[in-house]
Structures are given as C-alpha cells and as structure tokens.
Design a protein around this motif. Sequence first.
Motif, PDB file in Angstrom:
ATOM      1  N   GLY B 189       4.266  -3.197  -2.119  1.00 10.90           N
ATOM      2  CA  GLY B 189       2.889  -3.442  -2.619  1.00 10.90           C
ATOM      3  C   GLY B 189       2.621  -2.391  -3.334  1.00 10.90           C
ATOM      4  N   ILE B 190       2.017  -1.293  -3.157  1.00 13.13           N
ATOM      5  CA  ILE B 190       1.583  -0.019  -3.497  1.00 13.13           C
ATOM      6  C   ILE B 190       2.670   0.398  -5.097  1.00 13.13           C
ATOM      7  CG2 ILE B 190       1.097   2.382  -3.111  1.00 13.13           C
ATOM      8  CD1 ILE B 190       0.474   1.714  -0.288  1.00 13.13           C
ATOM      9  N   ILE B 255      -7.055  -3.258  -3.345  1.00 18.43           N
ATOM     10  CA  ILE B 255      -6.036  -2.351  -4.105  1.00 18.43           C
ATOM     11  C   ILE B 255      -5.157  -3.108  -4.396  1.00 18.43           C
ATOM     12  CG2 ILE B 255      -4.431   0.357  -3.322  1.00 18.43           C
ATOM     13  CD1 ILE B 255      -6.694   1.388  -1.403  1.00 18.43           C
ATOM     14  N   LEU B 256      -4.459  -3.801  -3.344  1.00 21.21           N
ATOM     15  CA  LEU B 256      -3.286  -4.898  -3.507  1.00 21.21           C
ATOM     16  C   LEU B 256      -3.607  -6.144  -4.126  1.00 21.21           C
ATOM     17  CD1 LEU B 256      -1.165  -3.658  -0.278  1.00 21.21           C
ATOM     18  CD2 LEU B 256      -0.499  -2.453  -2.866  1.00 21.21           C
ATOM     19  N   ALA B 257      -5.129  -6.361  -4.786  1.00 20.21           N
ATOM     20  CA  ALA B 257      -4.773  -7.260  -4.930  1.00 20.21           C
ATOM     21  C   ALA B 257      -4.058  -8.781  -5.730  1.00 20.21           C
ATOM     22  CB  ALA B 257      -6.386  -7.553  -5.794  1.00 20.21           C
ATOM     23  N   HIS B 258      -3.406  -7.788  -6.596  1.00 21.30           N
ATOM     24  CA  HIS B 258      -2.722  -8.132  -7.700  1.00 21.30           C
ATOM     25  C   HIS B 258      -1.059  -7.930  -7.089  1.00 21.30           C
ATOM     26  CE1 HIS B 258      -5.881  -8.544 -10.122  1.00 21.30           C
ATOM     27  NE2 HIS B 258      -6.260  -7.717  -9.779  1.00 21.30           N
ATOM     28  N   SER B 259      -0.711  -7.949  -5.909  1.00 22.32           N
ATOM     29  CA  SER B 259       0.582  -7.439  -5.636  1.00 22.32           C
ATOM     30  C   SER B 259       1.272  -8.904  -4.885  1.00 22.32           C
ATOM     31  CB  SER B 259       1.028  -6.190  -4.908  1.00 22.32           C
ATOM     32  OG  SER B 259       2.140  -6.098  -4.693  1.00 22.32           O
ATOM     33  N   ILE B 261       3.657  -9.336  -3.208  1.00 15.87           N
ATOM     34  CA  ILE B 261       4.412  -8.549  -1.995  1.00 15.87           C
ATOM     35  C   ILE B 261       3.807  -7.809  -1.034  1.00 15.87           C
ATOM     36  CG2 ILE B 261       5.537  -6.905  -2.887  1.00 15.87           C
ATOM     37  CD1 ILE B 261       7.990  -7.463  -1.019  1.00 15.87           C
ATOM     38  N   GLY B 262       2.888  -7.113  -2.003  1.00 17.70           N
ATOM     39  CA  GLY B 262       1.204  -6.417  -1.271  1.00 17.70           C
ATOM     40  C   GLY B 262       0.760  -7.301   0.373  1.00 17.70           C
ATOM     41  N   LEU B 263       0.291  -8.080  -0.453  1.00 14.61           N
ATOM     42  CA  LEU B 263      -0.640  -8.853  -0.148  1.00 14.61           C
ATOM     43  C   LEU B 263       0.060  -9.678   1.340  1.00 14.61           C
ATOM     44  CD1 LEU B 263      -2.620 -10.809  -2.506  1.00 14.61           C
ATOM     45  CD2 LEU B 263      -3.086  -8.787  -1.259  1.00 14.61           C
TER      46      LEU B 263
END
Lengths: 452, 452
Positions: B189-190, B255-259, B261-263
């Motif tokens: 995600g990052i 930071i990952l609000a729009h990912s 996979i990150g969420l």
Amino acid sequence: MQKPSIPKGTRDFSPEEMAKRNYIFNTIRDVYHLYGFQQIETPAMENLSTLMGKYGEEGDKLLYKILNSGNCFSGISKEELEEMDPVKFAAKACEKGLRYDLTVPFARYVVQHRNEISFPFKRYQIQPVWRADRPQKGRYREFYQCDGDVVGSDSLINEVELIQIMDEVFHRFGIRVCIKMNNRKILAGIAETLGASEMIVDITVAIDKLDKIGLDNVNEELRTKGLSEEAIQKLQPVIMLSGSNHEKIDSLKQILAHSEIGLKGINELEFILNRVDKFAMRSQLELDLTLARGLNYYTGAIFEVKALDVQIGSITGGGRYDNLTGVFGMDGVSGVGISFGADRIFDVLNQLELYPKDALQTTQLLFINFGEKEEAYLLPIVAQVRAAGIRTELYPESAKVKKQMGYADAKKIPFVAIVGETEMNEGKITLKNMITGEQKPVTLEELTAQLA
Amino acid sequence: MQKPSIPKGTRDFSPEEMAKRNYIFNTIRDVYHLYGFQQIETPAMENLSTLMGKYGEEGDKLLYKILNSGNCFSGISKEELEEMDPVKFAAKACEKGLRYDLTVPFARYVVQHRNEISFPFKRYQIQPVWRADRPQKGRYREFYQCDGDVVGSDSLINEVELIQIMDEVFHRFGIRVCIKMNNRKILAGIAETLGASEMIVDITVAIDKLDKIGLDNVNEELRTKGLSEEAIQKLQPVIMLSGSNHEKIDSLKQILAHSEIGLKGINELEFILNRVDKFAMRSQLELDLTLARGLNYYTGAIFEVKALDVQIGSITGGGRYDNLTGVFGMDGVSGVGISFGADRIFDVLNQLELYPKDALQTTQLLFINFGEKEEAYLLPIVAQVRAAGIRTELYPESAKVKKQMGYADAKKIPFVAIVGETEMNEGKITLKNMITGEQKPVTLEELTAQLA
C-alpha cells in the motif's frame, strides 16, 4: 503436473505414525536414561574416508555418495573420465557420504573426542541411517537405529545391565519376548574342540537349521561342508543341547573341558546368568548356541530378542566387541552394545495393538467456533484452558458445525466444547464426549479439572 | 593414522549439547502440542525434481546432490560427459538431493497426502536441513529447523495463535523478546501510494537504515534508487512513524487512505492486535514497518523475534503465504507459519545461562563399586532405586574410588552412594551430596524418597 513423490524406499510419517514412533523412541530413551546412558548425535554426512572399507565391498556399494558441490570434475582428467568407471569416478567426485549405521560414526566420535569423554562412556544414539539397498517389504533406504553402547569397560556388569534394559523396554511396550544369548568364545571353543576352528560359521549355520531340516540333514550339511566324521560325532551333544540354561552350561562344561577359550565363554555366560537370576525378569532368557549374529564382529556375548506373539525377525540385537576404534588408530577400546529395531517394534505394536491411548491422542479439546462474537469471547477462555496444560484448539473459522465436528473426529479429539449464545449468558461451556456422545454444561473450573 | 574428522560445517553433539538441544526441542514441541499442532517427518532425501527451481538459481547450487547408486554414467553419452559441465552432469547422474528447508518438503507432503489430511492442517516438523553454503561462524551446512504451520485456513486467528505460541515458548525459555510484526499488504500500500509499487523492497530496506545512517541519508538513498522527490516527501511520515502500535495504525490509516490493499493490511493488523491485547502477553509486540523478511514469499503478516538481552539476529520468524502448493499443481492452499531458530536460541540460552539444572542433569545417583561381593549385594538395590524412577548407575568396575568419584564429577552426577562392609552390615547406604560434600547414612527408603 505430475503428483509429486518421494524416492523409492523412503517414507513420510503422518501425525499418527509420528505419535507412534515418538512413543517408541521416548520409551527407549527413558530406559536408557534410567541406566545413565547419555545421548549424542553425529552429522548425517560423514567423510567417505571414514565410511569406506568398513562394511565390506558390498557395503561400499550401498553407501549414498554426495556429489562435491561446486565443480565435481575438478581434479579429474579427461582420460580418467572417459573410462566411465563409476567407482573410480565417485572416489574423486564425492568426498562425503550418508552414514550407513551408527556404529562407525560412533567409533569415529570416540576417537575424535577421546579427550573430552569420561570413560566408561555410556552413550545412546537415535538417528536415521541410509542404505542404497533394493527396497522391499520392511526394508527401507532410510530408517532409524536406536543404539546403546558402553565403551571403555570390560566388566560383564555392562552385559547384565543391557539385558535389564532390553527386559525393561519390552516390558514397558507390553511385548512378550525371549532374549536369546550366546557367546562367541563358546562357538570358538566348540570349533576348536572339533579341530575345525575355521568352520565356526558353517557349524553355527548348520545347527541353526535343526528345527527346520532335522538332525540327519544337519549332519549331512556339515559333511558336505567338509567336517570330519569324528568331528560330527563330537558335535552331536552340542546340536542336541537342551534343558534349562544352567543344564546347558553344565553339558557345555564337559564338552569344552579342554578348550581354554570355550571355558572362558562359559564363565562369562555363567557370570551374567547368575547376576540376572537376582532380578525379577519379565522376559525369557535363553542360551541359544545357534545365535551367530555379527559373528565376525562380536568377540564375547551375543544378544538377540524375539517377539513371542508375532512372526517377525529379531527386534533387537547386540553384543560385545573388542576393538571398536582400532580402525581409526585408537586401540584397546572394547565395548558392548545393543540396537533396538524401531521399524519392527512399530510393526509388532501395531499388530498386537499395544499403543497406549494417551500416546496417540494429540489435541484433547476442540472449541467449536460459531462466529466473531463467540470467538472473541472464547479466546481468553481457551488461553486459560491451555494454561492448565490441556492441549486445546479453537477451530479457526466459523465453518458449519458438522464440518468442525468432522475435524474433531478425523483428529480423534475426545472432547468438544460448545459455547453459543445460551452458554455465554450462563457462563457455562457445553462439554461433549466424542466417544460416548454424552454432553453436559460445565463451568470452566469443572472442565479443566476433568481434562487436566 | 590420521585422526578422523567430520565434513566442514557439520557438527557432533556431545551429551551436554544434546541435553541442551533436547530441552529446546522439547519446549517447542510441548507448546506446539498445547495448540493442537501435530508432528510429521519427511525423508532426508527428496527427488531433485521436487527441490530444483524452488530456491532460486543460487539455491539450486546449494543443494546437496546424491550420486545415483549403481552406474551413475548410465544414460549419459560420452559426448555429454566430455563437456564436463557439472550442472548438466548432475541433472543426469543425480536423481536425489538432501532437503534444503522444511517448507518445500511440507508443500510436497500436503499435495501428496491431500486426501488423508483433515484441513486446517496444523503441523510442526523438527528436522535437519542441508545447504552447501560456505561455512562461517554460526552458519552450518547441517542444521535443524523447527517449523510450525497452519495450512488450509485464511482465518487471522491462526496469526493470533502463532503469536501466543512464540510468546509462550520464549516465556518458558526465560528469554525476554520483542515480537516484531509487519504486513506485506501495508508495504504494498505504501509503495502504491507513492506511485512506486515496483520499489517496495528498496523503500523497506532504506527505512530499515534510519537508526544507523539518519534521516538525510535514508532520503538520499531513496533518491539514488530513483524515487521521485514528491514520493520521498510523502514517505516522510512513514519513515518517522512512532508511538504505540495503535498510534502507528492511526497514522497509517491516514497515509494509506486511498490504497485498498494498504487498508486491508491495516485491518488485518488491527484484528490481530485487538485479539492479542486480550491476553497477558509476556513479550513486547511491536509493529515494525522495516520488517521485510521473505518479502517475495509472504503475502500477509510477517513476524520476527528479537532477543532483548543478547546481540544476535532474529531468533524466530515467519508469516503468511498465499499459495504454498501451487508449484506442485494444487492451488488455493494458503497458510501461515513460523520457524524457531534452534541454533541461535541455543546460543542465547548459553549466553544468558538460562538452562534449568534439571534439563542438563543426566544420571542422578552413582553407586561406587568396591568389588565383586559389594557389586552382587548392590545389584538388586540398584534395581529398586531405578524402579523408583531414579536415573542410577553402578560403576561397572571396582576401580579406585578416586577414579569413580572423578567419573561422577565429569558427568555432573549430584549424588554418590557408598556401600562397603559397614553399610552392608548395617543395611544402610552412605549418601554423598557431590555439591555440598555432605554425607550421611540413609536407608534405601530414605534414599528413594529424597531423590525421586
């Protein structure tokens, strides 16, 4: 894609088989410990220089050789290679091999660590060995040996203790056995008395066939092998030897009256028997002159254990040897040892269904998982049950109850804990006995008290 | 004759080392059992077709290959041989190799025995592996792995239980540890958020150096690797992430609000942390974004355990993987596992002197041997002491008492029993405590009561 497989003659061990094998190894281990034996391990790979020439020409062929990593051709000329001689090639391209037994690595260990070892050294070793033998029923290319040896002591007390160890191990297994005993010196004495020292093996092999082929045929075989008529006559009382161990010894004393080595063997045997007589042995102990196990290796006592209730080869064997480490340049280390045949013991325990239930049971309790809420509620409870030492699982998903019960069945889990809405409200756990089918609500304390 | 030796990078294990190793293995084994894991074993030799191509090109080179027994040249033409290409040659002359880890054999096992296994399959395996690596301090060519895996279940409860298992094992060892945790999806995600998905490894490696080289140098390294200035700016809050695990998670959520996979990674992490919070964990548990262990293998949680009181690499590690058995044609088997580093744990326990005395003590009691009469008198007594479960030896020879005492010292036997003329007459045993030097006459009952 092809279903993957394993090399011929090797085996995977499933959880159930491992539980059985661990029961066997742990039982043997516990008894070795009780007698002050200590465990060692040696590496699977030994230098081929350590292994080659120790098992005869046939044995050399059965060694698994490991191709040198890096460039296996370095140090080999094109001319040598073109000969395509596998033996010569392996001698250059392979420095290491897999151990073939535990005895040679043990001898190597004793020599290499002689200054760290306090003798007498009572060691046991339970590790796999590898042989490139043709696989067949009951013969594997990878199998475990369970050796126990005392080296650096001539005392016959060691023989006595090894007999006690065998007796104790098979008592714990619940296998009724006969421990057969012989002495290489007695065999040598017999051959000497007959004036046929070089025929010691032929004579022993022939006597061994008495039950199968009868006296006449035994004598005929000895005649064919070249034993003189006079010697065959002299041998008759030996072939027909019967009675109790002490009666046999009395007869042998007369037969071997003029053989120094024979009398020495009888003395050793008598010493051992007199000591063993002082214990409440559970096994039969029988002097058996046909026992010729490892005849060119053993120098004193020879042991072999036969199961009484199953038709199978010997399940343990051993004996005394004079010069374990001479081949590695260290003389004067005599020893005596036994080796339990784990694979055959496994078969015997299976056939007689002698495995204790406890040994085969893995998980004791499975908590059924009804969903996230119940799962969160259960986690600390499961932790408390485990803290009480109870082997416990929480099914990791809220699958259908039937599937979860099926999992418990397949894994032979004896108890299942059911905690749904009702149980959560009442602070109870419904405990189901998977064997009787009976189920009842219990408190956490009652549950741990019942299963711990 | 040359003193025999063993191959470079392999080891013999002495009785004391074996006692320590058994303590380690038994502790790990007991905890695995407590959580319902079952043991399996696979053969040391696998078909090379199973092993090759699974560990990268470098790994293929590090596989120990076994020369085909019989004629290793059969099926090889003279022309092929003359190429002297070790790789091509091995492909024809070697069918088998030694296992390189426990994961590939386990995957092979699962596929081969899929119809016998009841999933989810919780298995552990403690066996040696072999690698033709260059030996150096702490790196061996034969070493044990202690793997535990749950396959066939996506539930994060498995991750929670593995954390509990690590916590329990190191608690039992008395080693204070920090369990570090990360999630491959968060890293993805990052990288995705930065618009640099392909740089996931570079980014993780650079962040990992923060403590060593400082923020400016980390940023410089990222610049060199080709990360855009904008991405570097976006990454700053990640690099400087601090606070409690839950504070870190809150920052990451922004930071990952729009990912997607990150969420998802954050959700997984939060689920695990929320569950683990319910237990009285003895270990620290820390979210560590720099944890990049096995990044091209793990797909979810990543674990690593660091000892707090010893400078040494990670002593346990693991994570979740999506497709264990795909390489053998069986898709959809996901799993999560850990592997205890037995050799490093051995070193840590040594350095901190954490071995419990009981674990290292073998024989508990040695009877001194004064000669044939005393020996015969003692044999039934020794048998009774053993029947009480006390690990006992009778010195097998009537050697000088000093020598026998030296044997007890060398073997760290804590008690010695002296039975001479006087004791025999009085029916007593003089029991000597080898640590305090104190000695007193006791009855057999008193002796067994004291030592049992």
